[in-house]
Design an enzyme around this catalytic site. Structure first.
Site, PDB file in Angstrom:
ATOM      1  N   ALA A  66       0.823  -1.155  -0.100  1.00  0.00           N
ATOM      2  CA  ALA A  66      -0.146  -0.138  -0.028  1.00  0.00           C
ATOM      3  C   ALA A  66       0.909   1.294   0.144  1.00  0.00           C
ATOM      4  CB  ALA A  66      -0.950  -0.137   1.206  1.00  0.00           C
ATOM      5  N   GLU A 134       4.540  -5.559   7.338  1.00  0.00           N
ATOM      6  CA  GLU A 134       3.782  -4.422   8.016  1.00  0.00           C
ATOM      7  C   GLU A 134       4.167  -4.323   9.375  1.00  0.00           C
ATOM      8  OE1 GLU A 134       2.598  -6.798   5.920  1.00  0.00           O
ATOM      9  OE2 GLU A 134       1.243  -5.992   4.870  1.00  0.00           O
TER      10      GLU A 134
HETATM   11  N1  DAK Z   1       4.866   3.216  -0.809  1.00  0.00           N
HETATM   12  C1  DAK Z   1       5.272   4.404  -1.128  1.00  0.00           C
HETATM   13  N2  DAK Z   1       6.267   4.306  -1.856  1.00  0.00           N
HETATM   14  C2  DAK Z   1       6.923   3.484  -2.064  1.00  0.00           C
HETATM   15  C3  DAK Z   1       6.668   2.069  -1.415  1.00  0.00           C
HETATM   16  C4  DAK Z   1       5.174   2.045  -0.760  1.00  0.00           C
HETATM   17  N3  DAK Z   1       4.875   0.945  -0.220  1.00  0.00           N
HETATM   18  N4  DAK Z   1       7.724   1.304  -1.618  1.00  0.00           N
HETATM   19  C5  DAK Z   1       8.676   1.962  -2.319  1.00  0.00           C
HETATM   20  N5  DAK Z   1       8.258   3.178  -2.622  1.00  0.00           N
HETATM   21  C6  DAK Z   1       9.012   4.116  -3.263  1.00  0.00           C
HETATM   22  C7  DAK Z   1      10.269   4.774  -2.538  1.00  0.00           C
HETATM   23  O1  DAK Z   1       9.792   5.573  -1.522  1.00  0.00           O
HETATM   24  C8  DAK Z   1      11.192   5.412  -3.563  1.00  0.00           C
HETATM   25  O2  DAK Z   1      10.656   6.633  -3.887  1.00  0.00           O
HETATM   26  P1  DAK Z   1      11.397   7.819  -4.176  1.00  0.00           P
HETATM   27  O3  DAK Z   1      12.387   8.123  -2.841  1.00  0.00           O
HETATM   28  O4  DAK Z   1      12.356   7.434  -5.389  1.00  0.00           O
HETATM   29  O5  DAK Z   1      10.696   8.861  -4.198  1.00  0.00           O
HETATM   30  C9  DAK Z   1      10.820   4.384  -4.646  1.00  0.00           C
HETATM   31  O6  DAK Z   1       9.392   3.782  -4.308  1.00  0.00           O
HETATM   32  C10 DAK Z   1      11.745   3.574  -4.895  1.00  0.00           C
HETATM   33  O7  DAK Z   1      11.952   2.712  -3.699  1.00  0.00           O
HETATM   34  P2  DAK Z   1      13.512   2.410  -3.079  1.00  0.00           P
HETATM   35  O8  DAK Z   1      14.229   3.639  -3.419  1.00  0.00           O
HETATM   36  O9  DAK Z   1      13.212   2.100  -1.628  1.00  0.00           O
HETATM   37  O10 DAK Z   1      13.970   1.095  -4.116  1.00  0.00           O
HETATM   38  P3  DAK Z   1      14.881  -0.055  -3.554  1.00  0.00           P
HETATM   39  O11 DAK Z   1      15.077  -0.817  -4.789  1.00  0.00           O
HETATM   40  O12 DAK Z   1      16.065   0.537  -2.585  1.00  0.00           O
HETATM   41  O13 DAK Z   1      14.194  -0.903  -2.327  1.00  0.00           O
HETATM   42  C11 DAK Z   1      12.066  -2.189  -1.612  1.00  0.00           C
HETATM   43  C12 DAK Z   1      12.798  -1.524  -2.669  1.00  0.00           C
HETATM   44  C13 DAK Z   1      10.868  -2.701  -1.913  1.00  0.00           C
HETATM   45  C14 DAK Z   1      12.923  -3.057  -0.661  1.00  0.00           C
HETATM   46  C15 DAK Z   1      11.720  -0.835  -0.640  1.00  0.00           C
HETATM   47  O14 DAK Z   1      11.412   0.257  -1.496  1.00  0.00           O
HETATM   48  C16 DAK Z   1      10.931  -1.021   0.666  1.00  0.00           C
HETATM   49  O15 DAK Z   1      11.153  -1.664   1.560  1.00  0.00           O
HETATM   50  N6  DAK Z   1       9.510  -0.534   0.176  1.00  0.00           N
HETATM   51  C17 DAK Z   1       8.168  -0.429   1.270  1.00  0.00           C
HETATM   52  C18 DAK Z   1       7.829  -2.139   1.316  1.00  0.00           C
HETATM   53  C19 DAK Z   1       6.878  -2.180   2.178  1.00  0.00           C
HETATM   54  O16 DAK Z   1       7.114  -1.786   3.510  1.00  0.00           O
HETATM   55  N7  DAK Z   1       5.706  -2.497   1.748  1.00  0.00           N
HETATM   56  C20 DAK Z   1       4.707  -2.771   2.851  1.00  0.00           C
HETATM   57  C21 DAK Z   1       3.948  -1.439   2.698  1.00  0.00           C
HETATM   58  S1  DAK Z   1       2.450  -1.308   4.107  1.00  0.00           S
HETATM   59  C22 DAK Z   1      -4.404  -1.544   6.109  1.00  0.00           C
HETATM   60  C23 DAK Z   1      -4.442  -1.620   4.605  1.00  0.00           C
HETATM   61  C24 DAK Z   1      -3.464  -1.883   4.027  1.00  0.00           C
HETATM   62  C25 DAK Z   1      -2.265  -2.224   4.591  1.00  0.00           C
HETATM   63  C26 DAK Z   1      -2.169  -2.251   5.955  1.00  0.00           C
HETATM   64  C27 DAK Z   1      -3.131  -1.849   6.680  1.00  0.00           C
HETATM   65  N8  DAK Z   1      -5.418  -0.977   6.699  1.00  0.00           N
HETATM   66  C28 DAK Z   1      -6.300  -0.242   6.294  1.00  0.00           C
HETATM   67  C29 DAK Z   1      -5.833  -1.611   8.017  1.00  0.00           C
HETATM   68  C30 DAK Z   1      -1.023  -2.669   3.891  1.00  0.00           C
HETATM   69  C31 DAK Z   1       0.111  -2.025   4.348  1.00  0.00           C
HETATM   70  C32 DAK Z   1       1.142  -2.265   3.481  1.00  0.00           C
HETATM   71  O17 DAK Z   1       1.467  -2.788   2.327  1.00  0.00           O
END
Ligand code: DAK
Length: 257
Positions: A66, A134
């Site tokens: 997300a 998460e």
């Molecule tokens: N959201 C927004 N931007 C994101 C993103 C995300 N999930 N993942 C990556 N980006 C953005 C980065 O901020 C970066 O942006 P700039 O700095 O270039 O502006 C760009 O994408 C490239 O990312 P990285 O520079 O970080 O790229 P790397 O290759 O170095 O790393 C990575 C890739 C996938 C390991 C890293 O980007 C990462 O760890 N990303 C976050 C992954 C993550 O934590 N995903 C889970 C998100 S939480 C709910 C509803 C839904 C949810 C929960 C509750 N309720 C309503 C209760 C769901 C939650 C989630 O999905």
């Protein structure tokens, strides 16, 4: 077919290919995506001509979750709306009459792994990475990973992945049953389209019933699911099963029209 800003749609014969298209944010899912996807899914009726849908991502991610940038400033009410929109879209994918295949090209994290799990099965590039990070953000999954992951891989493996936030590669995802096939990155779309075309060549009503009976069976339990199977099995005798069995005996391909 409408055009959308957060994903592209291509139709190859009767196969629809949706590609999430926010590569600058690793295809993170935002409200606009959920609004647009809800509208697209709602337009998928018999007239659309799509028999199998494939979901994939542009660039190096399938979907990295997300959109954290959108979520960070949300208050309780906005969070609830965001959650409801996402849950509705994921549930619609799961309950769509036609099969939906995830072609996982790269990162499938958080909401991205949940999107892949809402699809009927998953074909992964050898470069794909899966995880539910998460808890790193002080969150729990909001799009049913607690429910779908435990059903797909069993509670022990699901709890291990959900609690540790560990990322796993495609081979490990195959080993635990999270994905059904792993292919080289350059073969991902050809292989997924070939599987989709194979499915589209089968009895269309039978394919839809397989999906609905398996899906409903998981929710209503074994006994009721078996009763539903008998009912649906019977209903096909008045329908395309006649042609399928006749074609077999006449040693010719079936004509499903
Ligand atoms: N959201 C927004 N931007 C994101 C993103 C995300 N999930 N993942 C990556 N980006 C953005 C980065 O901020 C970066 O942006 P700039 O700095 O270039 O502006 C760009 O994408 C490239 O990312 P990285 O520079 O970080 O790229 P790397 O290759 O170095 O790393 C990575 C890739 C996938 C390991 C890293 O980007 C990462 O760890 N990303 C976050 C992954 C993550 O934590 N995903 C889970 C998100 S939480 C709910 C509803 C839904 C949810 C929960 C509750 N309720 C309503 C209760 C769901 C939650 C989630 O999905």
């Amino acid at each position: 077919m409408n055009t959308y800003q957060t994903f592209t749609i291509n139709v190859d014969e009767n196969i629809g290919i949706v590609k999430v298209n926010r590569p600058e944010a690793l295809n993170a899912l935002n409200s606009q995506f959920f609004d647009e996807m809800g509208s697209f899914l709602g337009s998928l009726d018999e007239k659309s001509g799509i028999h199998v849908l494939i979901i994939t991502g542009e660039g190096k991610a399938f979907v990295a979750g997300a959109d954290i940038a959108e979520m960070v400033n949300m208050r309780k009410a906005e969070g609830a709306v965001f959650s409801q929109k996402g849950q509705k879209v994921f549930r619609t994918i799961e309950q769509l009459a036609i099969p939906v295949i995830a072609a996982v090209n790269g990162y499938a994290l958080g909401g991205g792994c949940e999107l892949a799990m809402a699809c009927d099965f998953r074909i992964a590039s050898s470069k794909a990475k899966f995880g539910q990070p998460e808890v790193n953000l002080g969150l729990i999954p909001g799009y049913a990973a607690t429910q779908r992951l435990s059903r797909l891989v069993g509670p022990g493996t699901a709890l291990y992945l959900l609690m540790s936030a560990n990322q796993i590669n495609a081979e490990e995802a195959l080993r635990i049953g999270l994905v059904q096939k792993v292919v080289e990155p350059e073969e991902l779309m050809d292989e997924t389209i070939s599987i989709a075309k194979k499915i589209a060549s089968k009895g269309p009503k039978a394919v839809k019933k397989v999906k609905s009976v398996v899906r409903k069976g998981l929710e209503i339990g074994f006994e009721k699911g078996s009763a539903l199977e008998s009912e649906e099995f019977g209903s096909l005798f008045e329908d395309e099963a006649k042609e399928g069995m006749k074609a077999f005996l006449e040693k010719r391909p079936p004509d499903w029209q």
